[in-house]
Write an enzyme that holds these catalytic residues in place. Structure first.
Site, mmCIF file in Angstrom:
data_model
loop_
_atom_site.group_PDB
_atom_site.id
_atom_site.type_symbol
_atom_site.label_atom_id
_atom_site.label_comp_id
_atom_site.label_asym_id
_atom_site.label_seq_id
_atom_site.Cartn_x
_atom_site.Cartn_y
_atom_site.Cartn_z
ATOM 1 N NE ARG A 86 7.134 -24.477 -18.947
ATOM 2 C CZ ARG A 86 6.306 -23.911 -18.071
ATOM 3 N NH1 ARG A 86 5.523 -22.924 -18.467
ATOM 4 N NH2 ARG A 86 6.261 -24.315 -16.813
ATOM 5 C CD GLN A 138 14.192 -12.283 -13.407
ATOM 6 O OE1 GLN A 138 15.179 -12.933 -13.738
ATOM 7 N NE2 GLN A 138 13.517 -12.519 -12.293
ATOM 8 C CB THR A 147 10.378 -11.425 -11.029
ATOM 9 O OG1 THR A 147 10.789 -11.383 -12.401
ATOM 10 C CG2 THR A 147 9.306 -12.491 -10.875
ATOM 11 C CG ASP A 168 5.615 -14.305 -18.882
ATOM 12 O OD1 ASP A 168 4.522 -14.352 -18.264
ATOM 13 O OD2 ASP A 168 6.688 -14.368 -18.281
ATOM 14 N N GLY A 169 3.552 -16.301 -20.840
ATOM 15 C CA GLY A 169 2.727 -17.387 -20.342
ATOM 16 C C GLY A 169 2.003 -18.163 -21.421
ATOM 17 C CG HIS A 182 5.627 -15.693 -11.380
ATOM 18 N ND1 HIS A 182 6.372 -14.641 -11.880
ATOM 19 C CD2 HIS A 182 4.829 -15.157 -10.416
ATOM 20 C CE1 HIS A 182 6.051 -13.529 -11.228
ATOM 21 N NE2 HIS A 182 5.124 -13.817 -10.351
#
Length: 354
Positions: free
Chosen positions: A304, A151, A179, A280-281, A249
């Site tokens: 996370r 990334q 990104t 994601d998220g 993000h």
């Protein structure tokens, strides 16, 4: 996986919504790894290991969007032969759960990305290596036994960026994520760019022509990370992007951003199968991953929770977090009446507007 899945859903390790706590434990105690039974329980343990600045960079996360999605199970379905294998760009993934990119992981553990790679490998999960890592991509690749992706952020020095991307591909990275939609500046201790280093937003150097130059220069599949609208997804695919990652993000740059899970269905519909859509998220449970798969996501990236595992227990913590999520996903898939992700459809969920 069966042993972990048979554990009760709750223990003495309880996480509050905003202030993670460990209830009934002496202050500062690090519980044995096998006492933790879901990814949420790793956050308060990570807090005990990290200073405030490092912990604040990976704490929390908005999950309210998942609460509005409820399951509608199918009955009398034979799910004995569960298969979570997912193919992405020619690689057969053990499950559709990948470890997402995170910069400068030495903040969270002395071995940083090296320990993360070992944990990912032990859990048979692909890892996305951040361009802003504390270890060379070649060393990270040497620790990884599974697929690696890379990334990076757009930057003014395109030649330097392409050089690093080519080096990552040569080291074995199978795909490249660019990104977009974030400020481009020097990363501060909290994981976000320092205000004093932020260039003006809407930099004309970072447009579709810029992305196209990268795509034409890289042999690996190119994904765009940060897509949050159907129109942007259509434009990305039209411009030759080979994969979409729906992401806000972490919601850290603008207050009030939509959650990725809430915009995922419209983006999947807009892409129409022309490229895999990942997301994601806020993913913390296997049921969260299952909801994304039902909406049409090909796979989910977690960041996370893997960092909590890294901070708390190193590579073994990463492995355990991923395996807990894999186990929950397998259990939940069977419970809703499906033997593999291909059996899923949106009829398996109902969305509450309340």
């Amino acid at each position: 996986m069966a042993r972990i899945g048979s554990l009760p859903a709750a223990t003495l390790l309880i996480r509050a919504q905003r202030s993670p706590q460990i209830i009934g434990e002496p202050p500062g105690r690090i519980p044995p790894l096998d006492e933790l039974v879901n990814s949420l329980e790793f956050e308060p343990v990570a807090q005990r290991k990290l200073d405030d600045a490092a912990f604040n960079a990976i704490s929390g996360g908005n999950r309210s969007g998942f609460d509005h999605i409820v399951f509608r199970p199918r009955l009398m379905v034979n799910t004995q032969n569960l298969d979570l294998t997912t193919e992405l760009f020619g690689d057969a993934m053990f499950t559709p759960i990948l470890i997402g990119p995170a910069s400068h992981q030495n903040r969270f553990h002395p071995e940083g990305e090296l320990a993360m790679a070992r944990g990912a490998s032990a859990a048979q999960a692909a890892m996305v290596v951040a361009d802003r890592s504390d270890h060379p991509v070649e060393r990270i690749a040497a620790e990884a036994g599974g697929p690696l992706w890379y990334q990076a952020y757009p930057e003014s020095d395109g030649h330097s960026l392409l050089s690093r991307i080519h080096k990552a591909v040569e080291a074995g990275c199978k795909a490249v994520c660019i990104t977009v939609g974030t400020p481009y500046g020097q990363i501060g201790s909290n994981g976000y760019p320092r205000l004093s280093t932020l260039p003006p937003m809407g930099n004309p150097a970072f447009d579709w022509n810029y992305i196209d130059r990268i795509r034409r220069s890289v042999t690996a599949p190119l994904l765009l990370k940060g897509v949050m609208s159907a129109e942007e997804a259509k434009t990305a695919v039209k411009n030759g992007i080979q994969g979409i990652v729906v992401s806000n993000h972490g919601g850290g740059f603008v207050h009030g951003l939509a959650e990725p899970i809430t915009v995922l269905p419209e983006i999947v519909d807009a892409v129409g199968g022309r490229a895999p859509v990942l997301v994601d998220g806020g993913f913390r449970r296997g049921s969260d991953v299952l909801k994304a798969l039902i909406f049409g996501a090909k796979a989910v990236l977690i960041s996370r929770p893997a960092l909590w595992g890294l901070a708390a227990y190193g590579a073994e913590g990463v492995r355990t977090v991923v395996e807990l999520l894999q186990t929950e996903l397998a259990r939940d898939l069977a419970m809703v009446g499906a033997a593999n992700p291909q059996d899923l459809s949106r009829d398996f969920v109902k969305i509450s507007r309340r």
